[in-house]
Design a protein around this motif. Structure first.
Motif, PDB file in Angstrom:
ATOM      1  N   GLY A  93       0.779  -1.227   0.000  1.00 46.19           N
ATOM      2  CA  GLY A  93       0.000   0.000   0.000  1.00 46.19           C
ATOM      3  C   GLY A  93       0.813   1.280   0.000  1.00 46.19           C
ATOM      4  O   GLY A  93       0.256   2.365   0.150  1.00 46.19           O
ATOM      5  N   ARG A  94       2.147   1.171  -0.161  1.00 41.10           N
ATOM      6  CA  ARG A  94       2.995   2.371  -0.245  1.00 41.10           C
ATOM      7  C   ARG A  94       3.243   2.694  -1.717  1.00 41.10           C
ATOM      8  O   ARG A  94       3.633   1.813  -2.475  1.00 41.10           O
ATOM      9  CB  ARG A  94       4.347   2.126   0.436  1.00 41.10           C
ATOM     10  CG  ARG A  94       4.263   1.933   1.924  1.00 41.10           C
ATOM     11  CD  ARG A  94       5.652   1.908   2.558  1.00 41.10           C
ATOM     12  NE  ARG A  94       6.631   1.143   1.808  1.00 41.10           N
ATOM     13  CZ  ARG A  94       6.877  -0.169   1.996  1.00 41.10           C
ATOM     14  NH1 ARG A  94       6.209  -0.846   2.895  1.00 41.10           N
ATOM     15  NH2 ARG A  94       7.800  -0.779   1.282  1.00 41.10           N
ATOM     16  N   ASN A  95       3.065   3.933  -2.081  1.00 46.15           N
ATOM     17  CA  ASN A  95       3.296   4.327  -3.471  1.00 46.15           C
ATOM     18  C   ASN A  95       4.766   4.688  -3.650  1.00 46.15           C
ATOM     19  O   ASN A  95       5.122   5.839  -3.892  1.00 46.15           O
ATOM     20  CB  ASN A  95       2.377   5.478  -3.866  1.00 46.15           C
ATOM     21  CG  ASN A  95       2.291   5.629  -5.365  1.00 46.15           C
ATOM     22  OD1 ASN A  95       2.941   4.912  -6.121  1.00 46.15           O
ATOM     23  ND2 ASN A  95       1.486   6.564  -5.797  1.00 46.15           N
ATOM     24  N   ASP A  96       5.634   3.676  -3.503  1.00 50.64           N
ATOM     25  CA  ASP A  96       7.076   3.899  -3.655  1.00 50.64           C
ATOM     26  C   ASP A  96       7.370   4.367  -5.071  1.00 50.64           C
ATOM     27  O   ASP A  96       6.993   3.697  -6.038  1.00 50.64           O
ATOM     28  CB  ASP A  96       7.850   2.606  -3.355  1.00 50.64           C
ATOM     29  CG  ASP A  96       7.745   2.180  -1.894  1.00 50.64           C
ATOM     30  OD1 ASP A  96       7.253   2.969  -1.070  1.00 50.64           O
ATOM     31  OD2 ASP A  96       8.163   1.056  -1.585  1.00 50.64           O
ATOM     32  N   PRO A  97       8.033   5.514  -5.223  1.00 52.38           N
ATOM     33  CA  PRO A  97       8.280   6.041  -6.559  1.00 52.38           C
ATOM     34  C   PRO A  97       9.363   5.259  -7.302  1.00 52.38           C
ATOM     35  O   PRO A  97      10.352   4.824  -6.706  1.00 52.38           O
ATOM     36  CB  PRO A  97       8.728   7.482  -6.306  1.00 52.38           C
ATOM     37  CG  PRO A  97       9.282   7.471  -4.926  1.00 52.38           C
ATOM     38  CD  PRO A  97       8.543   6.397  -4.167  1.00 52.38           C
ATOM     39  N   VAL A  98       9.123   5.066  -8.592  1.00 53.46           N
ATOM     40  CA  VAL A  98      10.098   4.444  -9.491  1.00 53.46           C
ATOM     41  C   VAL A  98      10.123   5.310 -10.746  1.00 53.46           C
ATOM     42  O   VAL A  98       9.063   5.542 -11.343  1.00 53.46           O
ATOM     43  CB  VAL A  98       9.689   3.000  -9.863  1.00 53.46           C
ATOM     44  CG1 VAL A  98      10.676   2.401 -10.847  1.00 53.46           C
ATOM     45  CG2 VAL A  98       9.577   2.126  -8.627  1.00 53.46           C
ATOM     46  N   PRO A  99      11.300   5.803 -11.148  1.00 54.77           N
ATOM     47  CA  PRO A  99      11.353   6.650 -12.347  1.00 54.77           C
ATOM     48  C   PRO A  99      10.701   5.972 -13.551  1.00 54.77           C
ATOM     49  O   PRO A  99      11.001   4.816 -13.867  1.00 54.77           O
ATOM     50  CB  PRO A  99      12.855   6.843 -12.576  1.00 54.77           C
ATOM     51  CG  PRO A  99      13.462   6.679 -11.210  1.00 54.77           C
ATOM     52  CD  PRO A  99      12.620   5.625 -10.533  1.00 54.77           C
ATOM     53  N   GLY A 100       9.763   6.685 -14.178  1.00 55.44           N
ATOM     54  CA  GLY A 100       9.089   6.181 -15.371  1.00 55.44           C
ATOM     55  C   GLY A 100       7.848   5.352 -15.096  1.00 55.44           C
ATOM     56  O   GLY A 100       7.056   5.110 -15.998  1.00 55.44           O
ATOM     57  N   TRP A 101       7.662   4.879 -13.866  1.00 52.40           N
ATOM     58  CA  TRP A 101       6.521   4.022 -13.509  1.00 52.40           C
ATOM     59  C   TRP A 101       5.487   4.817 -12.713  1.00 52.40           C
ATOM     60  O   TRP A 101       5.830   5.686 -11.922  1.00 52.40           O
ATOM     61  CB  TRP A 101       6.971   2.844 -12.660  1.00 52.40           C
ATOM     62  CG  TRP A 101       7.649   1.764 -13.439  1.00 52.40           C
ATOM     63  CD1 TRP A 101       8.971   1.720 -13.759  1.00 52.40           C
ATOM     64  CD2 TRP A 101       7.059   0.593 -13.988  1.00 52.40           C
ATOM     65  NE1 TRP A 101       9.234   0.577 -14.476  1.00 52.40           N
ATOM     66  CE2 TRP A 101       8.077  -0.130 -14.629  1.00 52.40           C
ATOM     67  CE3 TRP A 101       5.764   0.073 -13.997  1.00 52.40           C
ATOM     68  CZ2 TRP A 101       7.851  -1.342 -15.270  1.00 52.40           C
ATOM     69  CZ3 TRP A 101       5.536  -1.134 -14.634  1.00 52.40           C
ATOM     70  CH2 TRP A 101       6.566  -1.826 -15.272  1.00 52.40           C
ATOM     71  N   ARG A 102       4.220   4.467 -12.905  1.00 49.04           N
ATOM     72  CA  ARG A 102       3.126   5.044 -12.134  1.00 49.04           C
ATOM     73  C   ARG A 102       2.238   3.894 -11.662  1.00 49.04           C
ATOM     74  O   ARG A 102       1.647   3.187 -12.481  1.00 49.04           O
ATOM     75  CB  ARG A 102       2.334   6.003 -13.003  1.00 49.04           C
ATOM     76  CG  ARG A 102       1.267   6.778 -12.253  1.00 49.04           C
ATOM     77  CD  ARG A 102       0.568   7.705 -13.202  1.00 49.04           C
ATOM     78  NE  ARG A 102       0.535   7.016 -14.495  1.00 49.04           N
ATOM     79  CZ  ARG A 102      -0.458   7.040 -15.363  1.00 49.04           C
ATOM     80  NH1 ARG A 102      -1.453   7.745 -15.183  1.00 49.04           N
ATOM     81  NH2 ARG A 102      -0.437   6.372 -16.479  1.00 49.04           N
ATOM     82  N   ALA A 103       2.186   3.694 -10.347  1.00 47.87           N
ATOM     83  CA  ALA A 103       1.381   2.606  -9.778  1.00 47.87           C
ATOM     84  C   ALA A 103      -0.001   3.121  -9.402  1.00 47.87           C
ATOM     85  O   ALA A 103      -0.136   4.213  -8.859  1.00 47.87           O
ATOM     86  CB  ALA A 103       2.072   2.037  -8.551  1.00 47.87           C
ATOM     87  N   GLN A 157      -2.205  -2.259 -10.568  1.00 48.50           N
ATOM     88  CA  GLN A 157      -1.780  -1.974 -11.934  1.00 48.50           C
ATOM     89  C   GLN A 157      -0.671  -0.938 -11.872  1.00 48.50           C
ATOM     90  O   GLN A 157      -0.732  -0.004 -11.075  1.00 48.50           O
ATOM     91  CB  GLN A 157      -2.924  -1.454 -12.793  1.00 48.50           C
ATOM     92  CG  GLN A 157      -2.487  -1.161 -14.221  1.00 48.50           C
ATOM     93  CD  GLN A 157      -3.617  -0.683 -15.108  1.00 48.50           C
ATOM     94  OE1 GLN A 157      -4.715  -0.404 -14.643  1.00 48.50           O
ATOM     95  NE2 GLN A 157      -3.345  -0.579 -16.388  1.00 48.50           N
ATOM     96  N   ALA A 158       0.345  -1.125 -12.702  1.00 49.65           N
ATOM     97  CA  ALA A 158       1.432  -0.149 -12.795  1.00 49.65           C
ATOM     98  C   ALA A 158       1.782   0.036 -14.264  1.00 49.65           C
ATOM     99  O   ALA A 158       1.866  -0.942 -15.018  1.00 49.65           O
ATOM    100  CB  ALA A 158       2.648  -0.616 -12.011  1.00 49.65           C
ATOM    101  N   LEU A 159       1.964   1.277 -14.664  1.00 51.31           N
ATOM    102  CA  LEU A 159       2.324   1.607 -16.047  1.00 51.31           C
ATOM    103  C   LEU A 159       3.719   2.195 -16.087  1.00 51.31           C
ATOM    104  O   LEU A 159       4.059   3.042 -15.264  1.00 51.31           O
ATOM    105  CB  LEU A 159       1.349   2.636 -16.624  1.00 51.31           C
ATOM    106  CG  LEU A 159      -0.094   2.198 -16.783  1.00 51.31           C
ATOM    107  CD1 LEU A 159      -0.957   3.386 -17.184  1.00 51.31           C
ATOM    108  CD2 LEU A 159      -0.208   1.083 -17.804  1.00 51.31           C
ATOM    109  N   ARG A 160       4.520   1.709 -17.056  1.00 51.60           N
ATOM    110  CA  ARG A 160       5.816   2.334 -17.315  1.00 51.60           C
ATOM    111  C   ARG A 160       5.665   3.162 -18.575  1.00 51.60           C
ATOM    112  O   ARG A 160       5.367   2.630 -19.644  1.00 51.60           O
ATOM    113  CB  ARG A 160       6.909   1.273 -17.521  1.00 51.60           C
ATOM    114  CG  ARG A 160       8.292   1.943 -17.708  1.00 51.60           C
ATOM    115  CD  ARG A 160       9.356   0.982 -18.112  1.00 51.60           C
ATOM    116  NE  ARG A 160       9.133   0.586 -19.495  1.00 51.60           N
ATOM    117  CZ  ARG A 160       9.609  -0.527 -20.034  1.00 51.60           C
ATOM    118  NH1 ARG A 160      10.295  -1.379 -19.328  1.00 51.60           N
ATOM    119  NH2 ARG A 160       9.373  -0.813 -21.301  1.00 51.60           N
ATOM    120  N   GLU A 161       5.872   4.457 -18.434  1.00 48.47           N
ATOM    121  CA  GLU A 161       5.735   5.350 -19.576  1.00 48.47           C
ATOM    122  C   GLU A 161       7.088   5.723 -20.165  1.00 48.47           C
ATOM    123  O   GLU A 161       7.182   6.006 -21.349  1.00 48.47           O
ATOM    124  CB  GLU A 161       4.918   6.570 -19.174  1.00 48.47           C
ATOM    125  CG  GLU A 161       3.489   6.139 -18.851  1.00 48.47           C
ATOM    126  CD  GLU A 161       2.676   7.174 -18.116  1.00 48.47           C
ATOM    127  OE1 GLU A 161       3.255   8.088 -17.511  1.00 48.47           O
ATOM    128  OE2 GLU A 161       1.442   7.048 -18.139  1.00 48.47           O
TER     129      GLU A 161
END
Length: 139
Positions: free
Chosen positions: A96-106, A117-121
């Motif tokens: 439940g933590r929205n840990d940031p990852v460059p390029g990804w949006r969970a 669901q997570a998208l890599r843009e």
């Protein structure tokens, strides 16, 4: 007091919008932490696709009797699935933590119903990771 092991099981699918489009889907069991853990990937009929194990300084991919070593967890997961899935952040997302990852949006909005669901843009090509899961009892 030792920390309980985090564990989840379910289905995962990954779609990479490359030319041609790449898709990967499997049943999974994920245990441990970003530092030390394991991920088992199986087909819907129960055949093992791969077993991934990692700990500080070691990342192993077991496929039948073949074991290969990788330099990092990221390299290991890319070898197993064909795409770079941010496994370290995945543990946080599933908790439940929205840990940031460059390029990804969970999208954590459906965690309560066992969906992530997570998208890599970036970087291209775009990737769409979908997980349907349940948390397994702590061991």
């Amino acid at each position: 007091m030792p920390r309980a092991t985090n564990a989840w099981s379910g289905r995962m699918s990954l779609r990479v919008d490359s030319e041609p489009v790449q898709t990967f889907s499997a049943l999974f069991e994920l245990r441990g932490s970003p530092e030390t853990g394991e991920l088992s990937l199986t087909t819907p009929i129960g055949s093992t696709l791969a077993q991934l194990h990692w700990s500080p300084g070691e990342a192993l991919l077991k496929n039948g009797s073949d074991t290969r070593r990788y330099a990092s967890l990221d390299a290991l997961i890319e070898a197993a699935t064909g795409a770079a899935i941010p496994v370290a952040a995945l543990f946080g997302w599933l908790e439940g933590r929205n840990d940031p990852v460059p390029g990804w949006r969970a999208d954590l909005g459906q965690l309560a119903s066992g969906r992530l669901q997570a998208l890599r843009e970036t970087p291209a090509p775009r990737a769409d990771l979908r997980i349907v899961f349940e948390r397994m009892p702590a061991s």
